[in-house]
Design a protein around this motif. Structure first.
Motif, PDB file in Angstrom:
ATOM      1  N   UNK A 106       0.831  -1.186   0.000  1.00 47.17           N
ATOM      2  CA  UNK A 106       0.000   0.000   0.000  1.00 47.17           C
ATOM      3  C   UNK A 106       0.877   1.251   0.000  1.00 47.17           C
ATOM      4  N   UNK A 107       0.922   1.959  -1.129  1.00 45.75           N
ATOM      5  CA  UNK A 107       1.800   3.134  -1.185  1.00 45.75           C
ATOM      6  C   UNK A 107       1.269   4.286  -0.341  1.00 45.75           C
ATOM      7  N   UNK A 108      -0.059   4.311  -0.101  1.00 47.50           N
ATOM      8  CA  UNK A 108      -0.617   5.356   0.751  1.00 47.50           C
ATOM      9  C   UNK A 108      -0.578   4.825   2.169  1.00 47.50           C
ATOM     10  N   UNK A 109       0.161   5.492   3.029  1.00 47.54           N
ATOM     11  CA  UNK A 109       0.223   5.024   4.413  1.00 47.54           C
ATOM     12  C   UNK A 109       1.364   4.062   4.637  1.00 47.54           C
ATOM     13  N   UNK A 110       2.385   4.141   3.763  1.00 46.85           N
ATOM     14  CA  UNK A 110       3.531   3.261   3.967  1.00 46.85           C
ATOM     15  C   UNK A 110       4.561   3.961   4.833  1.00 46.85           C
ATOM     16  N   UNK A 111       5.320   3.155   5.566  1.00 52.55           N
ATOM     17  CA  UNK A 111       6.439   3.731   6.321  1.00 52.55           C
ATOM     18  C   UNK A 111       7.742   3.396   5.620  1.00 52.55           C
ATOM     19  N   UNK A 112       7.907   2.121   5.245  1.00 48.78           N
ATOM     20  CA  UNK A 112       9.096   1.739   4.475  1.00 48.78           C
ATOM     21  C   UNK A 112       8.695   1.463   3.031  1.00 48.78           C
ATOM     22  N   UNK A 113       8.029   0.342   2.812  1.00 45.96           N
ATOM     23  CA  UNK A 113       7.639   0.024   1.440  1.00 45.96           C
ATOM     24  C   UNK A 113       6.163  -0.287   1.331  1.00 45.96           C
ATOM     25  N   UNK A 114       5.435  -0.131   2.417  1.00 45.44           N
ATOM     26  CA  UNK A 114       4.000  -0.375   2.373  1.00 45.44           C
ATOM     27  C   UNK A 114       3.617  -1.826   2.559  1.00 45.44           C
ATOM     28  N   UNK A 115       4.584  -2.667   2.963  1.00 47.01           N
ATOM     29  CA  UNK A 115       4.281  -4.086   3.159  1.00 47.01           C
ATOM     30  C   UNK A 115       3.274  -4.258   4.296  1.00 47.01           C
ATOM     31  N   UNK A 116       3.537  -3.592   5.413  1.00 43.81           N
ATOM     32  CA  UNK A 116       2.674  -3.759   6.580  1.00 43.81           C
ATOM     33  C   UNK A 116       1.278  -3.218   6.319  1.00 43.81           C
ATOM     34  N   UNK A 156       3.513  -6.752  -5.460  1.00 40.42           N
ATOM     35  CA  UNK A 156       3.500  -5.532  -6.253  1.00 40.42           C
ATOM     36  C   UNK A 156       2.864  -4.380  -5.471  1.00 40.42           C
ATOM     37  N   UNK A 157       3.170  -3.181  -5.886  1.00 42.03           N
ATOM     38  CA  UNK A 157       2.607  -1.996  -5.266  1.00 42.03           C
ATOM     39  C   UNK A 157       1.240  -1.741  -5.906  1.00 42.03           C
ATOM     40  N   UNK A 161      -6.257   2.322  -9.661  1.00 51.36           N
ATOM     41  CA  UNK A 161      -7.443   2.194  -8.805  1.00 51.36           C
ATOM     42  C   UNK A 161      -7.934   0.755  -8.741  1.00 51.36           C
ATOM     43  N   UNK A 162      -7.777   0.017  -9.852  1.00 49.41           N
ATOM     44  CA  UNK A 162      -8.235  -1.365  -9.848  1.00 49.41           C
ATOM     45  C   UNK A 162      -7.448  -2.164  -8.811  1.00 49.41           C
ATOM     46  N   UNK A 163      -6.109  -1.954  -8.824  1.00 49.35           N
ATOM     47  CA  UNK A 163      -5.278  -2.662  -7.854  1.00 49.35           C
ATOM     48  C   UNK A 163      -5.648  -2.257  -6.430  1.00 49.35           C
ATOM     49  N   UNK A 164      -5.984  -0.949  -6.277  1.00 45.16           N
ATOM     50  CA  UNK A 164      -6.340  -0.487  -4.946  1.00 45.16           C
ATOM     51  C   UNK A 164      -7.638  -1.126  -4.489  1.00 45.16           C
ATOM     52  N   UNK A 165      -8.557  -1.313  -5.448  1.00 46.00           N
ATOM     53  CA  UNK A 165      -9.810  -1.987  -5.105  1.00 46.00           C
ATOM     54  C   UNK A 165      -9.548  -3.423  -4.715  1.00 46.00           C
ATOM     55  N   UNK A 166      -8.687  -4.074  -5.518  1.00 47.03           N
ATOM     56  CA  UNK A 166      -8.360  -5.474  -5.218  1.00 47.03           C
ATOM     57  C   UNK A 166      -7.722  -5.585  -3.848  1.00 47.03           C
ATOM     58  N   UNK A 167      -6.903  -4.563  -3.550  1.00 48.13           N
ATOM     59  CA  UNK A 167      -6.198  -4.567  -2.270  1.00 48.13           C
ATOM     60  C   UNK A 167      -7.201  -4.522  -1.117  1.00 48.13           C
TER      61      UNK A 167
END
Lengths: 523, 109
Positions: A106-116, A156-157, A161-167
């Motif tokens: 998640x690139x929005x709200x990431x601290x390092x790479x958004x894994x968490x 993947x990051x 928007x589609x990926x964000x929805x899937x996320x």
């Protein structure tokens, strides 16, 4: 600051923010899907694209770059794809496509790479929970770090928007799986009710069909649950294997001391350098590590894929891993080949002592004894001890010492002499080298009156490497002569005595006479 | 059923008629059509218009030509054809009939 891309919209070129571009391009794609494939559709899309272009150019009066606000305004003005395609009324909402939840960073709200935060989205929990788990795992021998890096590389990051929805899609939980099973059952039940069979056979067939369908679906769900279990098992086992691997190869002391606290062991690397002619153990440990670790990491990764079913950009990484793996195999093969070459020729050096002259008085029965083993770990304060085939590698005060156990056999003399022969064997790349190595083997025995005391071990000079050295002691005894074998010889006596049918434990503590038919106990 | 939905369905039914009516009074490009129809609240979002225009054009009810615009890209100007005019007359006739029928139904009840 935003990334801007160039886009051709309705035949005109625009500079457009990347996020705005993604939204617009999704909008047009959605329209294409809704309007179908006909020539009409293509033309309509073209008209709409031209209209967008027109609206953009009027909106761009002062600005240079198309922003996300402009695009959103235009989409509101044009209407959503459902309204445009006109095949749905407002009450029957377009059937919402089921979103398959996937793991993204998640690139929005990431601290390092958004894994968490990506994991948090996936499990629908607060990111702080996942972060705390990772920090805790970090203290578990750095496990968290490995996990984080694996996930960073593999996931993947979420950009579009589609990926964000899937996320953010429906969470994968047991209750959801249960829900989907119930839904399936209800659906099947409805289908059975709805079916309007004309006769009994048709009714029966459709019933069978529904049952089969239902069973298939159930199996599928079961498989999904199993996949998750299998994935978890694979990941945990492989991570364990991975840690063991690192420990054994590079941190032997730590690993061996877990198993036996009184002996601090060698790492495989240390062991290799002290045993083999090799400049550095990395030529062996690193290839072995790579050969084993790459499949292990691949399995960990596969485990994650099984559980999370994410789309991966694994092409290049896979190829690189395969190349590295092959390179490691080649390196190891070359190293092993070079080692093997240094062991091709076996040579022996023989030293014979005539005991007949040295024994006083000459007719006394010879007594054979062995010294107490002087390489007892506890007695000698050894740093470490490692047994490798019939050789023992010990370290005392930082000096590595390789020692071995000689083999002792009693043979019948071809003449009247009592002789003791020490046969030193070694391997080498050439006859000369092999002979040289063999002659360097250190072996001691003492003769005092009629008592021969044998050293229970032979040693190699410091810094001599393993060349399959061994020693055979041969006592040649003429017919009629006798020998007393002290019980301390039990470990030295070879099991295959050419002139005796007895086992070592049956032979020690007794006197033996060489007869025509071999050794016979002297009474 | 929501009232808005019923209204939307009604408007949708006569949208084709409206487009042809506007064009029968003179050529227009998409923006003109949109503005007119929006003013009279015949359409909410302009996207709806494009599939209809394409369909009518392919049915031979109207044609278009490109014209340079003072600013921005060139514009498509739509013109009603003879076939379109006949079709419109037909539609208007049935519209009148419909209004009459609806009126009589309302008054009788």
């Amino acid at each position: 600051m935003k990334k801007t891309v160039k886009a051709n919209i309705g035949g005109f070129s625009y500079s457009i923010d990347e996020d705005a571009y993604n939204i617009l391009s999704n909008y047009l794609n959605e329209l294409r899907i809704r309007l179908g494939n006909g020539a009409d559709a293509a033309e309509t899309i073209k008209d709409i694209e031209e209209r967008i272009s027109e609206l953009l150019s009027s909106k761009l009066a002062q600005q240079e770059v198309v922003t996300i606000e402009m695009v959103n305004d235009i989409i509101t003005q044009l209407g959503n794809p459902d309204e445009i395609s006109g095949n749905t009324s407002e009450t029957t909402r377009p059937h919402e496509r089921k979103i398959n939840k996937r793991l993204y960073r998640n690139p929005e709200g990431s601290i390092i790479a958004g894994v968490c935060s990506g994991l948090a989205e996936y499990f629908s929990v607060d990111p702080i929970v996942i972060r705390l788990i990772f920090i805790l795992l970090l203290f578990l021998k750095g496990f968290g770090l490995i996990l984080y890096i694996v996930l960073w590389v593999a996931t993947p990051k979420a950009l579009t928007p589609k990926q964000k929805l899937e996320m953010k899609g429906e969470p994968v939980t047991l209750s959801n799986i249960e829900k989907s099973i119930t839904e399936e059952i209800n659906m099947v039940a409805n289908n059975i009710k709805k079916a309007d069979p004309k006769n009994f056979i048709e009714k029966f067939m459709s019933f069978i069909g529904q049952i089969a369908y239902w069973i298939l679906k159930a199996i599928l769900v079961v498989f999904k649950v199993f996949a998750i279990i299998i994935g978890v098992v694979i990941i945990t086992t492989m991570l364990f294997v991975f840690l063991i691997l690192i420990g054994v190869l590079f941190f032997g002391n730590v690993v061996f001391s877990w198993f036996s606290p009184e002996i601090s062991g060698f790492s495989i690397g240390e062991f290799i350098t002290s045993m083999f002619d090799i400049s550095s153990s990395i030529w062996v440990t690193v290839p072995i590590f790579l050969i084993l670790a790459i499949p292990v990491i691949a399995l960990i990764y596969a485990g994650f894929r099984i559980i999370f079913r994410f789309k991966a950009r694994d092409g290049i990484i896979g190829i690189v891993a395969a190349i590295v793996w092959v390179a490691a195999v080649v390196t190891l093969a070359v190293t092993v080949f070079l080692q093997a070459r240094s062991l091709t020729i076996r040579e022996k050096v023989t030293e014979t002592v005539n005991l007949s002259e040295q024994i006083v008085p000459a007719d006394k029965v010879i007594t054979l004894k062995a010294l107490e083993s002087n390489l007892d770990t506890s007695a000698l304060n050894l740093d470490s001890k490692y047994v490798f085939f019939d050789l023992t590698l010990t370290t005392r005060n930082g000096v590595n010492l390789i020692s071995g156990k000689p083999e002792f056999v009693i043979e019948k003399s071809k003449d009247d002499l009592i002789t003791l022969t020490v046969i030193k064997n070694a391997r080498g790349a050439s006859k000369i080298l092999a002979k040289q190595t063999a002659s360097e083997i250190i072996y001691k025995y003492t003769i005092q009156d009629s008592i021969i005391v044998l050293d229970p071990i032979f040693t190699l000079p410091v810094n001599t490497k393993w060349k399959n050295q061994d020693i055979t002691l041969v006592l040649n005894l003429p017919e009629g002569k006798s020998v007393y074998l002290d019980s301390s010889l039990i470990d030295l006596l070879d099991y295959n005595q050419p002139f005796s049918n007895y086992w070592p434990d049956e032979m020690v503590g007794k006197s033996w006479t060489m007869t025509k038919n071999g050794l016979r106990e002297k009474r | 059923m929501e009232i808005e939905n019923a209204k939307a369905q009604m408007r949708k039914g006569v949208l084709e008629l409206c487009i042809l009516s506007v064009l029968s009074r003179g050529d227009a490009y998409a923006n003109d059509l949109i503005n007119k129809l929006k003013e009279s609240q015949m359409i909410v979002v302009e996207g709806t218009l494009y599939p209809l225009l394409t369909r009518q054009k392919n049915a031979g009810l109207l044609t278009y030509r490109w014209e340079e615009s003072p600013q921005g890209p060139p514009r498509k100007y739509y013109t009603i054809t003879e076939l379109g005019r006949t079709y419109l007359e037909d539609l208007l006739k049935s519209w009148d009939e419909l209004v009459e029928t609806v009126g009589s139904i309302r008054n009788n009840s």
